[in-house]
Design an enzyme around this catalytic site. Sequence first.
Site: not given
Length: 281
Positions: A35, A104
Amino acid sequence: MWDYSEKVMDHYRNPRNVGTIDDADAVGTAGSLTCGDQLKIYLKIKDNVVTDAKFQTFGCGSAVASSSMLTEMIIGKTVDEVRKITNKDIADALGGLPPEKMHCSVMGYEALEDALKNYKSEGYVDMDDLLGNNPPEKQEKMICTCFQITENVIWDAIKQNGLKTVEEVTNYTKAGGACGKCKSAIQDIIDTYYNKEKQEVQKLTPTQWILKVNNVIETQISPELQKDGGDIELIDIKNRTIYVKLKGRCSGCKNSMMTLTNFVETTLKNSLGNDITVVEV
């Protein structure tokens, strides 16, 4: 070009605690190389306190900065304190992240959660959990097969960050960011979450109602106003009428009424129901 804070750039250029811990007491992973982003975090724990933390990450600068900041945040804290850390805490500690990079900080939160879910102070770890031999009823439902994002991850992101749209969910989790086939399922999760929340609001006692209003103001409204040098204060609540005071740059601004109706009142209605009224004092 995204606008990064000085802290993000510092932790990206000078990441702290990079590496591994051979005799780690807890190890967690999040993301996938297929990913584009992956994080592995190692924890050393003594007397229920995280004494050391290291990380390895494959990803963008925001992923490195989020991982670095996370390790700094947890060293020296008790396991109970560490369990309370959210992706929002990580992003806030970095001075904020662009919406497109919030995933993130979520990856850091997920890796930490993964590390601690099998940690027990007495050293016992359920091998069935580690080996993935959970019965079908305990396995999480996969929503986004492109990025391997489960229903629980999306649900947690909505709950912790007040996400309202599929685009926001994609920014925070990556779900729906590839083929897009799961976007309708993501929308269903959003609708289910807010319908359930509104049902719970209707059952609140007067004290719980006040706490709920204050929580929405403190976690969803005030942080956004502070970004532009403004703020808001809860003054009083009478039935379904909420009295507030705009502060800082928002006070006396020619657009204050628009801010009050289009942002403050709309945000409160989304969380608490459409029958409320917001009044500035």
